[in-house]
Design a protein around this motif. Structure first.
Motif, PDB file in Angstrom:
ATOM      1  N   GLY A  44     -55.623  -1.119  88.715  1.00 38.95           N
ATOM      2  CA  GLY A  44     -56.113  -1.466  87.388  1.00 38.95           C
ATOM      3  C   GLY A  44     -55.125  -1.194  86.269  1.00 38.95           C
ATOM      4  N   ALA A  45     -54.021  -0.529  86.569  1.00 39.10           N
ATOM      5  CA  ALA A  45     -53.008  -0.285  85.537  1.00 39.10           C
ATOM      6  C   ALA A  45     -52.339  -1.605  85.154  1.00 39.10           C
ATOM      7  CB  ALA A  45     -51.960   0.705  86.036  1.00 39.10           C
ATOM      8  N   LYS A  46     -51.991  -1.712  83.894  1.00 39.02           N
ATOM      9  CA  LYS A  46     -51.301  -2.902  83.392  1.00 39.02           C
ATOM     10  C   LYS A  46     -49.882  -2.517  83.000  1.00 39.02           C
ATOM     11  CE  LYS A  46     -55.559  -4.960  81.744  1.00 39.02           C
ATOM     12  NZ  LYS A  46     -56.394  -4.001  82.440  1.00 39.02           N
ATOM     13  N   LEU A  47     -48.929  -3.327  83.415  1.00 37.87           N
ATOM     14  CA  LEU A  47     -47.525  -3.106  83.087  1.00 37.87           C
ATOM     15  C   LEU A  47     -47.055  -4.250  82.213  1.00 37.87           C
ATOM     16  CD1 LEU A  47     -48.029  -2.326  86.314  1.00 37.87           C
ATOM     17  CD2 LEU A  47     -45.700  -1.564  86.066  1.00 37.87           C
ATOM     18  N   LEU A  48     -46.456  -3.925  81.083  1.00 37.86           N
ATOM     19  CA  LEU A  48     -45.920  -4.928  80.177  1.00 37.86           C
ATOM     20  C   LEU A  48     -44.426  -4.693  80.041  1.00 37.86           C
ATOM     21  CD1 LEU A  48     -48.872  -3.846  78.999  1.00 37.86           C
ATOM     22  CD2 LEU A  48     -48.495  -5.832  77.580  1.00 37.86           C
ATOM     23  N   VAL A  49     -43.650  -5.735  80.274  1.00 37.83           N
ATOM     24  CA  VAL A  49     -42.197  -5.659  80.189  1.00 37.83           C
ATOM     25  C   VAL A  49     -41.745  -6.614  79.095  1.00 37.83           C
ATOM     26  CG1 VAL A  49     -40.077  -6.322  81.395  1.00 37.83           C
ATOM     27  CG2 VAL A  49     -41.774  -4.926  82.550  1.00 37.83           C
ATOM     28  N   SER A  50     -40.854  -6.129  78.241  1.00 34.64           N
ATOM     29  CA  SER A  50     -40.314  -6.985  77.189  1.00 34.64           C
ATOM     30  C   SER A  50     -38.819  -6.767  77.077  1.00 34.64           C
ATOM     31  CB  SER A  50     -41.007  -6.713  75.846  1.00 34.64           C
ATOM     32  OG  SER A  50     -40.864  -5.358  75.480  1.00 34.64           O
ATOM     33  N   GLY A  51     -38.161  -7.752  76.489  1.00 32.02           N
ATOM     34  CA  GLY A  51     -36.719  -7.682  76.315  1.00 32.02           C
ATOM     35  C   GLY A  51     -36.276  -8.710  75.298  1.00 32.02           C
ATOM     36  N   GLU A  52     -34.980  -8.859  75.186  1.00 33.36           N
ATOM     37  CA  GLU A  52     -34.431  -9.826  74.252  1.00 33.36           C
ATOM     38  C   GLU A  52     -34.683 -11.244  74.738  1.00 33.36           C
ATOM     39  OE1 GLU A  52     -30.401  -8.900  73.288  1.00 33.36           O
ATOM     40  OE2 GLU A  52     -30.873  -6.828  72.767  1.00 33.36           O
ATOM     41  N   GLN A  53     -34.363 -12.187  73.895  1.00 37.98           N
ATOM     42  CA  GLN A  53     -34.518 -13.614  74.219  1.00 37.98           C
ATOM     43  C   GLN A  53     -35.967 -13.967  74.534  1.00 37.98           C
ATOM     44  OE1 GLN A  53     -31.756 -14.217  77.448  1.00 37.98           O
ATOM     45  NE2 GLN A  53     -30.108 -13.243  76.335  1.00 37.98           N
ATOM     46  N   GLY A  54     -36.917 -13.238  73.920  1.00 37.90           N
ATOM     47  CA  GLY A  54     -38.327 -13.565  74.084  1.00 37.90           C
ATOM     48  C   GLY A  54     -38.961 -13.152  75.396  1.00 37.90           C
ATOM     49  N   LEU A  55     -38.296 -12.293  76.154  1.00 35.87           N
ATOM     50  CA  LEU A  55     -38.857 -11.853  77.433  1.00 35.87           C
ATOM     51  C   LEU A  55     -40.159 -11.094  77.204  1.00 35.87           C
ATOM     52  CD1 LEU A  55     -38.457 -11.477  80.547  1.00 35.87           C
ATOM     53  CD2 LEU A  55     -37.450  -9.261  79.967  1.00 35.87           C
ATOM     54  N   ALA A  56     -41.233 -11.548  77.816  1.00 33.91           N
ATOM     55  CA  ALA A  56     -42.534 -10.874  77.743  1.00 33.91           C
ATOM     56  C   ALA A  56     -43.281 -11.167  79.037  1.00 33.91           C
ATOM     57  CB  ALA A  56     -43.323 -11.357  76.539  1.00 33.91           C
ATOM     58  N   LEU A  57     -43.422 -10.156  79.879  1.00 36.57           N
ATOM     59  CA  LEU A  57     -44.077 -10.302  81.184  1.00 36.57           C
ATOM     60  C   LEU A  57     -45.127  -9.216  81.344  1.00 36.57           C
ATOM     61  CD1 LEU A  57     -40.793 -10.603  83.261  1.00 36.57           C
ATOM     62  CD2 LEU A  57     -42.247 -12.498  82.568  1.00 36.57           C
ATOM     63  N   TRP A  58     -46.126  -9.479  82.180  1.00 37.86           N
ATOM     64  CA  TRP A  58     -47.112  -8.446  82.475  1.00 37.86           C
ATOM     65  C   TRP A  58     -47.582  -8.582  83.906  1.00 37.86           C
ATOM     66  CZ3 TRP A  58     -52.178  -9.199  83.958  1.00 37.86           C
ATOM     67  CH2 TRP A  58     -52.679 -10.487  83.821  1.00 37.86           C
ATOM     68  N   ARG A  59     -48.019  -7.472  84.446  1.00 40.86           N
ATOM     69  CA  ARG A  59     -48.605  -7.417  85.781  1.00 40.86           C
ATOM     70  C   ARG A  59     -49.767  -6.435  85.737  1.00 40.86           C
ATOM     71  NH1 ARG A  59     -45.234 -10.717  86.011  1.00 40.86           N
ATOM     72  NH2 ARG A  59     -43.494 -11.001  87.414  1.00 40.86           N
ATOM     73  N   GLU A  60     -50.686  -6.595  86.669  1.00 39.51           N
ATOM     74  CA  GLU A  60     -51.770  -5.635  86.850  1.00 39.51           C
ATOM     75  C   GLU A  60     -51.766  -5.196  88.302  1.00 39.51           C
ATOM     76  OE1 GLU A  60     -56.629  -5.255  86.504  1.00 39.51           O
ATOM     77  OE2 GLU A  60     -55.603  -6.870  85.464  1.00 39.51           O
ATOM     78  N   VAL A  61     -51.852  -3.900  88.534  1.00 42.12           N
ATOM     79  CA  VAL A  61     -51.865  -3.378  89.900  1.00 42.12           C
ATOM     80  C   VAL A  61     -53.237  -3.668  90.498  1.00 42.12           C
ATOM     81  CG1 VAL A  61     -51.583  -1.357  91.369  1.00 42.12           C
ATOM     82  CG2 VAL A  61     -50.247  -1.555  89.261  1.00 42.12           C
ATOM     83  N   ARG A  62     -53.233  -4.432  91.579  1.00 36.53           N
ATOM     84  CA  ARG A  62     -54.475  -4.789  92.268  1.00 36.53           C
ATOM     85  C   ARG A  62     -54.302  -4.523  93.752  1.00 36.53           C
ATOM     86  NH1 ARG A  62     -55.886 -10.736  90.960  1.00 36.53           N
ATOM     87  NH2 ARG A  62     -53.803 -11.003  91.744  1.00 36.53           N
ATOM     88  N   SER A  63     -55.416  -4.419  94.436  1.00 40.11           N
ATOM     89  CA  SER A  63     -55.324  -4.162  95.878  1.00 40.11           C
ATOM     90  C   SER A  63     -55.410  -5.438  96.699  1.00 40.11           C
ATOM     91  CB  SER A  63     -56.424  -3.185  96.320  1.00 40.11           C
ATOM     92  OG  SER A  63     -57.696  -3.742  96.057  1.00 40.11           O
ATOM     93  N   THR A  64     -56.089  -6.455  96.191  1.00 38.62           N
ATOM     94  CA  THR A  64     -56.210  -7.709  96.939  1.00 38.62           C
ATOM     95  C   THR A  64     -56.042  -8.888  95.996  1.00 38.62           C
ATOM     96  OG1 THR A  64     -58.590  -7.886  96.607  1.00 38.62           O
ATOM     97  CG2 THR A  64     -57.854  -6.708  98.575  1.00 38.62           C
ATOM     98  N   GLY A  65     -55.770 -10.053  96.586  1.00 42.10           N
ATOM     99  CA  GLY A  65     -55.610 -11.254  95.787  1.00 42.10           C
ATOM    100  C   GLY A  65     -56.486 -12.390  96.263  1.00 42.10           C
TER     101      GLY A  65
END
Length: 124
Positions: A44-65
């Protein structure tokens, strides 16, 4: 590279021929603190990654898909040409961890209990 084997089909090997394209990556593995009501896998944790050139990504830790599947607990981010990035983690208990100016092309381990982010040895 990856090997695939569909039911009743011959195995297929897919080779990554794009490894030297100059793009960067990062992997992040979270360890939650059960004393705070967060599972060790940090589900359930959410990870947000950002950087230059408009980089914006996110993930959520899940057990199944999907049916009869599981997902890796380690989150992989393609950073493009960004050699450095910012990581923000929103833990399931609502607390947050923020790290700036992180180096790309390495795996990281973040433990909620002590708040420390460690770069792990090795690549991939």
């Amino acid at each position: 590279d990856v090997a695939l084997n569909g039911f009743g089909e011959p195995a297929v090997i897919l080779k990554n021929r794009n490894a030297k394209n100059g793009n960067h990556w990062a992997k992040v593995r979270l360890v939650g603190d059960p004393r705070r009501g967060v599972s060790r896998d940090a589900l359930g944790a959410k990870l947000l990654v950002s950087g230059e050139q408009g980089l914006a990504l996110w993930r959520e830790v899940r057990s199944t898909g999907s049916y009869l599947s599981s997902l890796p607990k380690e989150q992989h981010f393609g950073l493009g040409k960004n050699a450095r990035f910012k990581l923000r983690v929103i833990w399931p208990d609502g607390s947050q961890s923020v790290f700036e100016n992180l180096a790309a092309d390495r795996p990281y381990l973040l433990e909620q209990a002590n708040g420390q982010l460690r770069a792990l040895a090795g690549k991939d």
